[in-house]
Design a protein around this motif. Structure first.
Motif, short mmCIF file in Angstrom:
data_model
loop_
_atom_site.label_atom_id
_atom_site.label_comp_id
_atom_site.label_asym_id
_atom_site.label_seq_id
_atom_site.Cartn_x
_atom_site.Cartn_y
_atom_site.Cartn_z
N TYR A 61 74.40 52.78 -28.70
CA TYR A 61 73.07 52.61 -29.28
C TYR A 61 72.25 53.90 -29.23
O TYR A 61 71.23 54.02 -29.89
CB TYR A 61 72.33 51.48 -28.56
N LEU A 62 72.69 54.86 -28.39
CA LEU A 62 71.94 56.10 -28.28
C LEU A 62 72.22 57.06 -29.43
O LEU A 62 71.53 58.06 -29.57
CB LEU A 62 72.31 56.81 -26.97
N SER A 63 73.26 56.74 -30.26
CA SER A 63 73.74 57.79 -31.16
C SER A 63 72.69 58.22 -32.18
O SER A 63 72.52 59.41 -32.42
CB SER A 63 75.01 57.32 -31.85
N ASP A 64 71.93 57.26 -32.75
CA ASP A 64 70.92 57.65 -33.73
C ASP A 64 69.86 58.54 -33.10
O ASP A 64 69.44 59.55 -33.68
CB ASP A 64 70.25 56.40 -34.32
N LEU A 65 69.44 58.15 -31.90
CA LEU A 65 68.43 58.94 -31.20
C LEU A 65 68.94 60.35 -30.96
O LEU A 65 68.24 61.34 -31.23
CB LEU A 65 68.12 58.24 -29.87
N ALA B 178 65.52 54.54 -22.92
CA ALA B 178 65.71 53.16 -22.48
C ALA B 178 65.42 52.20 -23.62
O ALA B 178 66.10 51.20 -23.80
CB ALA B 178 64.81 52.87 -21.29
N ALA B 179 64.40 52.54 -24.45
CA ALA B 179 64.02 51.65 -25.53
C ALA B 179 65.08 51.60 -26.62
O ALA B 179 65.21 50.60 -27.32
CB ALA B 179 62.68 52.08 -26.12
N ALA B 180 65.86 52.67 -26.73
CA ALA B 180 66.89 52.72 -27.78
C ALA B 180 67.87 51.56 -27.65
O ALA B 180 68.48 51.14 -28.63
CB ALA B 180 67.62 54.05 -27.72
N ALA B 181 68.03 51.03 -26.44
CA ALA B 181 68.97 49.93 -26.23
C ALA B 181 68.48 48.65 -26.88
O ALA B 181 69.27 47.76 -27.15
CB ALA B 181 69.19 49.72 -24.74
#
Lengths: 574, 138
Positions: A267-271, A569-572
Motif C-alpha cells: 500500500y506504500l507504493s503510490d506514496l 501510517a495513513a497510507a495503509a
C-alpha cells in the motif's frame, strides 16, 4: 557457511588493525594493512557468486543459536549485490584516501568501522541488529564528516547527528512495536507470521512500518527529510563524500526495501512513487541554484535517489530491477563525480564554481573521468545513466509522475553543463565575462569555504579510471547487466513485492540503444542546454540566489518527521 | 568556585569500591545479572569520578591514557580472535569452543567468562578513554 560471518567480521578486524596502528610506530604500514580485509571480502563475494546466482541463500546463526533467540545473517542475491556495492566503492574510496596522504590510522579505523556497519545492515536478518548497524554507520559517519575539523564540517556533522538521532528514535519505536506484536526480532519469522495474518488485523504493524520508513527515510534523505544531506556530503572530506553519496544512502534504501517486502506493505507504493518524483524534481531545482561544486553534487544525490524511489514505487514488472540498477549506477557515477570534484577543489583551493580553476589542462585524465560521470548522470547514451533511466521509463510506463522525472532529467543536464566549469579550460570574454563577474560579486546564501591548494596525488587516478570504465561498461552492456540483476533479485523475497509476470521474466527491453531511444534523449539534452542558458541570465541568477536561501529550520524538520509518520501510517487505510 | 575537601575524600574512598564492583559484575556476568558491558561501564564511571573530583591528570596518573589505548585495542583484537576461534574449529562464529559436553553442578561457562572479561576490558578502557580525552580538551 562461515563466509557470511566473515563478511561482517573482516572489516571489524581491519578497524582493529588500524586501532593498533595508532599505538605503534609503523602507522602508515598498518593503515594500509587495515584496508586489506576489503580484498578478502571481495574474494569471498566472488567465490559465493555462482551459488548465489543459482538462488542459494546462505544463513548463518551467530554463536550457533537458532532464530528466534539468536541473530541470523543471510547472504542471498540481494545481500550479495549490496555487499558488492559496499566493497567496490569502499575500495575505490580507500585508494582516494591514500592519494591525498592526509589521513592516518584513526581515519582508516573509522572508515573500516563504517564499512562493517554497512555490512551488518545489509546482511542481518534481525531488526534490532539492523538498528545497531545503523548506529555504527551513523557514529562513524559523524566522525568522518567532521574529520578535517573545518567549521563547516563540524556544523554539518552536528546537524546530521541531531537529525539522524531523531530519525533513529522513530526506527527504534517501530522495532519496539514489532517486538510487542510478534514477540521476535527476526525479520524472517515476522514475515512468516504476518503472511498468515490478514492486513486489516495488523493495525499496530502499519504504524510500526511507518515509523521504520520514517527512521530509514531520514538516512536515505528523501524529501522532506533531506536537509542534513547537502551539508554533510558537501563539507565532508572528499573521499568520504564519495562513500556517503555512493553507498551510505543506498544501504538505508535497501533496508527499507527489505522491511516493505517483509510486511508486504504494497500500500506504500503510490506514496513512495510520488515522494520519489517530487524529491527528484525539487532537489534538481535546488541543485541548479547552487554554486558550491560539492553542494550541487550533493543535491543531485537526493534527486537521483528520488528516481530510485519512484521506480520502486511503480510496482510494475520492471520496477525492482529498474530501482536497483539505477541505485547501482548512481553509486558508480556519483562516487566518480565526487572524487574528481574533490580533487579539483583540492587542486585549486576553491569550491565556488565561478572561482575554481579548471583542471582540464593540469589533470586531463581526471577531467575525462569527470566528463564520463557527468554524461552518465545526465543520461547521455551509451553511459550507464542512460540505461537505467530507460529501465525507469519502462517501469513507470506513462504514469503521470513520469513528467516530473522528465523535467528532472532536463534540470540534471543543465546543472552538469554548469559543473563542467571545473574541467573545461575556458576564457570568459565579452558577455560571459560580465556574467562571471556578476556571479562572483553576488554573495552566495552559504559561505563557500576556501582552502589551501594542494596536490590531489597520483593514486586518485586508479579509482577514477576504474569507476569511469565501469560507468561505460554497465552502460554498453546494459542488457546483460540488468538481466543479471533481475536473476539475482527474483529468488529473494523481494520478488513477491513487485508484480512480476508468471514466468519471472521481468521484461527487460531487448535493446537499450535503438535509434528511437537515442532520438528520445535528444530533446532532454537540447532543453537542458536552453535551461542552462536561462540560468546564466541576470534574472536567472537572481532567482537562483533566492531559491538557494530557502532552507527549513531544524524545528520545522521535526514537524516533518511527525507529519511523515502520519502520512506513511495513513497510507495503509486508503 | 571553591572546592571542598568532602568531594575529594569521598571520591577517593568511593572509587576503589566502584572498580571492585565493576570487576564483580564482569566476573559474575555468566551467573548473575551484570556482564562485560555493564561492569566495564561501572569501572569507567570510577575513572570518571576520579577525573571529575581530582582532575583528569590524577586519573591519568592511575590509568595512563596510553595503557588504556593499548588495552582497548588488544581487547578488541582478542574478542575477534575468540569469535573466530569457533570458525577455525568448525563450530561457527562465537561458538563455545571450551564446552566439552559435560554438565557441571554449578553452571559456570568458562567461555562466557572469558568473553565477559574481554568485553569488560574493552568497554572500561574505551569509555574511560573517551572521558579522559574530553576532560583533557577542556
Amino acid at each position: 557457511m562461515s563466509s557470511v560471518v566473515l563478511l561482517v567480521v573482516l572489516p571489524f578486524a581491519g578497524a582493529m588493525i588500524a586501532l593498533v596502528g595508532k599505538l605503534v610506530r609503523a602507522e602508515p604500514v598498518l593503515s594500509v594493512i587495515s584496508t586489506v580485509p576489503l580484498l578478502g571480502m571481495g574474494a569471498l563475494l566472488v567465490m559465493q557468486f555462482p551459488a548465489v546466482l543459482d538462488g542459494a541463500a546462505f544463513t548463518y546463526s551467530l554463536g550457533g543459536w537458532p532464530e528466534p533467540a539468536g541473530i541470523a545473517l543471510t547472504l542471498d542475491g540481494f545481500g550479495w549485490l549490496s555487499s558488492v556495492l559496499v566493497v567496490l566503492i569502499s575500495t575505490m574510496v580507500v585508494f582516494a584516501s591514500f592519494s591525498s596522504r592526509r589521513y592516518r590510522s584513526t581515519y582508516f579505523f573509522v572508515l573500516m568501522l563504517l564499512v562493517a556497519g554497512m555490512q551488518v545492515v545489509v546482511l542481518t536478518e534481525d531488526i534490532f541488529t539492523m538498528f545497531v548497524g545503523f548506529e555504527i554507520v551513523a557514529i562513524s559517519a559523524y566522525v568522518l564528516i567532521a574529520f578535517d575539523r573545518t567549521d563547516e564540517g563540524l556544523l554539518a556533522s552536528l546537524k546530521y547527528l541531531l537529525l539522524s538521532s531523531m530519525g533513529i528514535l522513530f526506527f527504534l519505536f517501530g522495532v519496539f512495536l514489532l517486538y510487542r506484536d510478534f514477540g521476535t526480532l527476526s525479520l524472517r519469522i515476522m514475515a512468516e507470521d504476518s503472511a498468515t495474518t490478514p492486513m486489516a488485523e495488523m493495525t499496530s504493524v502499519h504504524l510500526a512500518v511507518a515509523a521504520l520508513c520514517v527512521g530509514i527515510g531520514v538516512r536515505t534523505a528523501f524529501m522532506p527529510f533531506h536537509t542534513w544531506l547537502p551539508e554533510a556530503h558537501a563539507y565532508a572530506p572528499h573521499p568520504v563524500s564519495a562513500l556517503l553519496s555512493g553507498v551510505l544512502i543506498k544501504i538505508s534504501f535497501f533496508a527499507m526495501l527489505r522491511i516493505i517486502a517483509v510486511f508486504r506493505a504494497t500500500y506504500l507504493s503510490d506514496l513512495l512513487l510520488w515522494i520519489g518524483a517530487a524529491t527528484a524534481f525539487l532537489a534538481v531545482v535546488w541543485a541548479l541554484a547552487q554554486r558550491d561544486a560539492k553542494r550541487l553534487l550533493a543535491y543531485h544525490s537526493i534527486s537521483q535517489m528520488g528516481y530510485v524511489l519512484a521506480a520502486f514505487g511503480a510496482t510494475s514488472a520492471l520496477s525492482l530491477t529498474a530501482a536497483f540498477s539505477h541505485a547501482m549506477h548512481h553509486a558508480l557515477f556519483k562516487s566518480l563525480l565526487f572524487l574528481v570534484a574533490g580533487a579539483a577543489v583540492q587542486m585549486s583551493g576553491a569550491r565556488d564554481l565561478y572561482l575554481i580553476r579548471p583542471i582540464g589542462r593540469r589533470a586531463p585524465l581526471l577531467a575525462f573521468g569527470f566528463v564520463v560521470g557527468a554524461l552518465s548522470i545526465a543520461g547521455v547514451p551509451p553511459f550507464n545513466g542512460f540505461a537505467s533511466k530507460q529501465l525507469i521509463t519502462s517501469a513507470l510506463d506513462h504514469h503521470p509522475a513520469y513528467a516530473l522525472l522528465w523535467i528532472t532529467a532536463v534540470g540534471t543536464t543543465a546543472s552538469f553543463i554548469k559543473v563542467s566549469r571545473i574541467v573545461l579550460p575556458r576564457r570568459p570574454a565579452g558577455p560571459a565575462l560580465q556574467i562571471t563577474k556578476l556571479m562572483t560579486g553576488l554573495r552566495s546564501a552559504h559561505r563557500v569555504p576556501v582552502s589551501e591548494p594542494a596536490s590531489a596525488g597520483v593514486m586518485i587516478h586508479i579509482p577514477v579510471v576504474v569507476l569511469g570504465l565501469l560507468c561505460l561498461a554497465t552502460g554498453v552492456f546494459a542488457r546483460p547487466v540488468s538481466l543479471l540483476l533481475a536473476s539475482l533479485l527474483s529468488p529473494t523475497g523481494l520478488g513477491a513485492f513487485t508484480t512480476t509476470s508468471a514466468a519471472g521474466d521481468p521484461a527487460i527491453p531487448a535493446t537499450f540503444l535503438s535509434g528511437a531511444k537515442l532520438l528520445g534523449a535528444l530533446p532532454v539534452l537540447l532543453l537542458g542546454v536552453l535551461l542552462y542558458a536561462g540560468t546564466t541570465t541576470v534574472p536567472g541568477t537572481r532567482l537562483a540566489r533566492r531559491i538557494e536561501r530557502i532552507m527549513p529550520e531544524l524545528r520545522t524538520i521535526l514537524l516533518f518527521f511527525v507529519f511523515g509518520l502520519a502520512l506513511f501510517a495513513a497510507a495503509a487505510y486508503r | 568556585m571553591r572546592k571542598t575537601d568532602i568531594l575529594d575524600v569521598v571520591s577517593r574512598k568511593l572509587a576503589p569500591f566502584m572498580f571492585l564492583f565493576g570487576l564483580y559484575l564482569v566476573s559474575h556476568g555468566d551467573l548473575s545479572p551484570g556482564g562485560g558491558f555493564q561492569g566495564g561501564v561501572v569501572i569507567a564511571s570510577g575513572v570518571i569520578l576520579l577525573a571529575m573530583a581530582k582532575g583528569s591528570a590524577a586519573a591519568a596518573a592511575l590509568l595512563p591514557v596510553r595503557k588504556l589505548a593499548v588495552t582497548e585495542a588488544v581487547a578488541f583484537g582478542l574478542i575477534l580472535a575468540v569469535g573466530l576461534a569457533g570458525v577455525l574449529m568448525g563450530a561457527g562464529f562465537l561458538a563455545d569452543v571450551l564446552y566439552d559436553g559435560t554438565l557441571l553442578p554449578i553452571v559456570r561457562t568458562p567461555f562466557v567468562f572469558i568473553l565477559n572479561l574481554l568485553i569488560g576490558l574493552k568497554v572500561g578502557a574505551g569509555a574511560s578513554l573517551i572521558c579522559l580525552h574530553l576532560f583533557a580538551q577542556e
